[in-house]
Design a protein around this motif. Structure first.
Motif, PDB file in Angstrom:
ATOM      1  N   GLU A  25      64.077  15.219  34.241  1.00  0.00           N
ATOM      2  CA  GLU A  25      63.873  15.071  32.796  1.00  0.00           C
ATOM      3  C   GLU A  25      65.165  15.331  32.025  1.00  0.00           C
ATOM      4  O   GLU A  25      65.452  14.647  31.040  1.00  0.00           O
ATOM      5  N   LYS A  26      65.959  16.281  32.489  1.00  0.00           N
ATOM      6  CA  LYS A  26      67.256  16.552  31.852  1.00  0.00           C
ATOM      7  C   LYS A  26      68.139  15.313  31.937  1.00  0.00           C
ATOM      8  O   LYS A  26      68.764  14.912  30.954  1.00  0.00           O
ATOM      9  N   SER A  27      68.179  14.672  33.092  1.00  0.00           N
ATOM     10  CA  SER A  27      68.984  13.459  33.270  1.00  0.00           C
ATOM     11  C   SER A  27      68.450  12.307  32.432  1.00  0.00           C
ATOM     12  O   SER A  27      69.213  11.570  31.806  1.00  0.00           O
ATOM     13  N   ARG A  28      67.140  12.174  32.403  1.00  0.00           N
ATOM     14  CA  ARG A  28      66.517  11.065  31.668  1.00  0.00           C
ATOM     15  C   ARG A  28      66.769  11.177  30.169  1.00  0.00           C
ATOM     16  O   ARG A  28      67.204  10.234  29.529  1.00  0.00           O
ATOM     17  N   PHE A  29      66.509  12.340  29.601  1.00  0.00           N
ATOM     18  CA  PHE A  29      66.663  12.512  28.154  1.00  0.00           C
ATOM     19  C   PHE A  29      68.118  12.669  27.734  1.00  0.00           C
ATOM     20  O   PHE A  29      68.486  12.327  26.623  1.00  0.00           O
ATOM     21  N   GLY A  30      68.951  13.208  28.607  1.00  0.00           N
ATOM     22  CA  GLY A  30      70.349  13.444  28.249  1.00  0.00           C
ATOM     23  C   GLY A  30      71.290  12.317  28.564  1.00  0.00           C
ATOM     24  O   GLY A  30      72.483  12.406  28.294  1.00  0.00           O
ATOM     25  N   GLY A  31      70.759  11.218  29.097  1.00  0.00           N
ATOM     26  CA  GLY A  31      71.596  10.085  29.471  1.00  0.00           C
ATOM     27  C   GLY A  31      72.214   9.391  28.273  1.00  0.00           C
ATOM     28  O   GLY A  31      71.797   9.558  27.136  1.00  0.00           O
ATOM     29  N   ALA A  32      73.234   8.624  28.535  1.00  0.00           N
ATOM     30  CA  ALA A  32      73.936   7.890  27.474  1.00  0.00           C
ATOM     31  C   ALA A  32      72.997   6.887  26.816  1.00  0.00           C
ATOM     32  O   ALA A  32      72.196   6.250  27.478  1.00  0.00           O
ATOM     33  N   ASN A  33      73.119   6.764  25.522  1.00  0.00           N
ATOM     34  CA  ASN A  33      72.317   5.817  24.762  1.00  0.00           C
ATOM     35  C   ASN A  33      73.246   5.139  23.765  1.00  0.00           C
ATOM     36  O   ASN A  33      73.535   5.678  22.709  1.00  0.00           O
ATOM     37  N   ALA A  34      73.703   3.935  24.117  1.00  0.00           N
ATOM     38  CA  ALA A  34      74.678   3.241  23.277  1.00  0.00           C
ATOM     39  C   ALA A  34      74.118   2.917  21.893  1.00  0.00           C
ATOM     40  O   ALA A  34      74.857   2.799  20.942  1.00  0.00           O
ATOM     41  N   ALA A  35      72.774   2.813  21.773  1.00  0.00           N
ATOM     42  CA  ALA A  35      72.168   2.438  20.499  1.00  0.00           C
ATOM     43  C   ALA A  35      72.002   3.621  19.543  1.00  0.00           C
ATOM     44  O   ALA A  35      71.700   3.434  18.390  1.00  0.00           O
ATOM     45  N   GLY A  36      72.191   4.835  20.017  1.00  0.00           N
ATOM     46  CA  GLY A  36      71.952   6.001  19.166  1.00  0.00           C
ATOM     47  C   GLY A  36      73.100   6.980  19.219  1.00  0.00           C
ATOM     48  O   GLY A  36      74.112   6.741  19.870  1.00  0.00           O
ATOM     49  N   PRO A  37      72.927   8.114  18.529  1.00  0.00           N
ATOM     50  CA  PRO A  37      73.982   9.133  18.538  1.00  0.00           C
ATOM     51  C   PRO A  37      74.164   9.759  19.921  1.00  0.00           C
ATOM     52  O   PRO A  37      73.263   9.751  20.742  1.00  0.00           O
ATOM     53  N   ALA A  39      74.328  12.376  22.807  1.00  0.00           N
ATOM     54  CA  ALA A  39      73.538  13.562  23.137  1.00  0.00           C
ATOM     55  C   ALA A  39      74.469  14.716  23.492  1.00  0.00           C
ATOM     56  O   ALA A  39      75.488  14.523  24.149  1.00  0.00           O
ATOM     57  N   VAL A  40      74.093  15.903  23.056  1.00  0.00           N
ATOM     58  CA  VAL A  40      74.794  17.129  23.438  1.00  0.00           C
ATOM     59  C   VAL A  40      73.845  17.905  24.346  1.00  0.00           C
ATOM     60  O   VAL A  40      72.788  18.374  23.896  1.00  0.00           O
ATOM     61  N   VAL A  41      74.204  18.012  25.630  1.00  0.00           N
ATOM     62  CA  VAL A  41      73.352  18.666  26.626  1.00  0.00           C
ATOM     63  C   VAL A  41      73.899  20.060  26.896  1.00  0.00           C
ATOM     64  O   VAL A  41      75.087  20.221  27.153  1.00  0.00           O
ATOM     65  N   ARG A  42      73.010  21.054  26.831  1.00  0.00           N
ATOM     66  CA  ARG A  42      73.404  22.448  27.088  1.00  0.00           C
ATOM     67  C   ARG A  42      72.452  23.068  28.097  1.00  0.00           C
ATOM     68  O   ARG A  42      71.245  22.815  28.052  1.00  0.00           O
ATOM     69  N   ASP A  43      72.990  23.911  28.957  1.00  0.00           N
ATOM     70  CA  ASP A  43      72.147  24.755  29.796  1.00  0.00           C
ATOM     71  C   ASP A  43      71.629  25.883  28.924  1.00  0.00           C
ATOM     72  O   ASP A  43      72.331  26.369  28.036  1.00  0.00           O
ATOM     73  N   GLU A  44      70.384  26.309  29.167  1.00  0.00           N
ATOM     74  CA  GLU A  44      69.753  27.382  28.396  1.00  0.00           C
ATOM     75  C   GLU A  44      69.238  28.449  29.365  1.00  0.00           C
ATOM     76  O   GLU A  44      68.032  28.601  29.570  1.00  0.00           O
ATOM     77  N   PRO A  45      70.145  29.221  29.987  1.00  0.00           N
ATOM     78  CA  PRO A  45      69.738  30.177  31.019  1.00  0.00           C
ATOM     79  C   PRO A  45      68.779  31.256  30.531  1.00  0.00           C
ATOM     80  O   PRO A  45      68.009  31.797  31.328  1.00  0.00           O
ATOM     81  N   GLU A  46      68.772  31.565  29.228  1.00  0.00           N
ATOM     82  CA  GLU A  46      67.848  32.580  28.730  1.00  0.00           C
ATOM     83  C   GLU A  46      66.392  32.115  28.785  1.00  0.00           C
ATOM     84  O   GLU A  46      65.478  32.920  28.681  1.00  0.00           O
ATOM     85  N   LEU A  47      66.183  30.799  29.004  1.00  0.00           N
ATOM     86  CA  LEU A  47      64.835  30.260  29.156  1.00  0.00           C
ATOM     87  C   LEU A  47      64.431  30.111  30.617  1.00  0.00           C
ATOM     88  O   LEU A  47      63.317  29.691  30.898  1.00  0.00           O
ATOM     89  N   GLY A  48      65.344  30.443  31.525  1.00  0.00           N
ATOM     90  CA  GLY A  48      65.042  30.363  32.948  1.00  0.00           C
ATOM     91  C   GLY A  48      66.015  29.454  33.673  1.00  0.00           C
ATOM     92  O   GLY A  48      66.750  28.688  33.046  1.00  0.00           O
ATOM     93  N   PRO A  49      66.009  29.535  35.006  1.00  0.00           N
ATOM     94  CA  PRO A  49      66.910  28.698  35.805  1.00  0.00           C
ATOM     95  C   PRO A  49      66.655  27.215  35.561  1.00  0.00           C
ATOM     96  O   PRO A  49      65.517  26.758  35.571  1.00  0.00           O
ATOM     97  N   GLY A  50      67.731  26.479  35.304  1.00  0.00           N
ATOM     98  CA  GLY A  50      67.641  25.038  35.106  1.00  0.00           C
ATOM     99  C   GLY A  50      67.205  24.612  33.714  1.00  0.00           C
ATOM    100  O   GLY A  50      67.178  23.422  33.429  1.00  0.00           O
ATOM    101  N   ALA A  51      66.855  25.546  32.836  1.00  0.00           N
ATOM    102  CA  ALA A  51      66.412  25.179  31.486  1.00  0.00           C
ATOM    103  C   ALA A  51      67.557  24.510  30.729  1.00  0.00           C
ATOM    104  O   ALA A  51      68.731  24.781  30.985  1.00  0.00           O
TER     105      ALA A  51
END
Length: 96
Positions: A25-37, A39-51
């Motif tokens: 899901e991280k790869s799917r939603f964070g992938g490049a989208n030439a038609a839109g702005p 994406a800024v992808v960040r790890d969120e370790p305070e929410l758990g591993p892989g968040a």
């Protein structure tokens, strides 16, 4: 869905999730989208591993795994609300 002051939060919970699903899901939603702005992808370790969080335009997605439950939050907020988003996401994930 919670709506107030021009913002909306959508919460999706899916059972029997795995770390692989979280990464997919991280790869799917964070992938490049030439038609839109961009994406800024960040790890969120305070929410758990892989968040993760993905900010794109005026919305942010937050994904986390709690046990075997995949938690996906979509925030429709104006830019500049990362602290508020993080605080709310931590409360939701803690309550799952």
């Amino acid at each position: 869905i919670e709506q107030a002051l021009g913002l909306a939060v959508t919460v999706v919970l899916t059972g029997a999730a795995s770390r692989e699903m979280l990464e997919r899901e991280k790869s799917r939603f964070g992938g490049a989208n030439a038609a839109g702005p961009q994406a800024v992808v960040r790890d969120e370790p305070e929410l758990g591993p892989g968040a993760f969080s993905i900010a794109r335009g005026n919305f942010t997605l937050v994904g986390a795994l709690k046990g075997d439950t995949f938690v996906l939050l979509r925030f429709d907020f104006p830019a500049g609300n990362q602290q508020r988003i993080g605080k709310f996401a931590r409360r939701v994930v803690a309550g799952v």
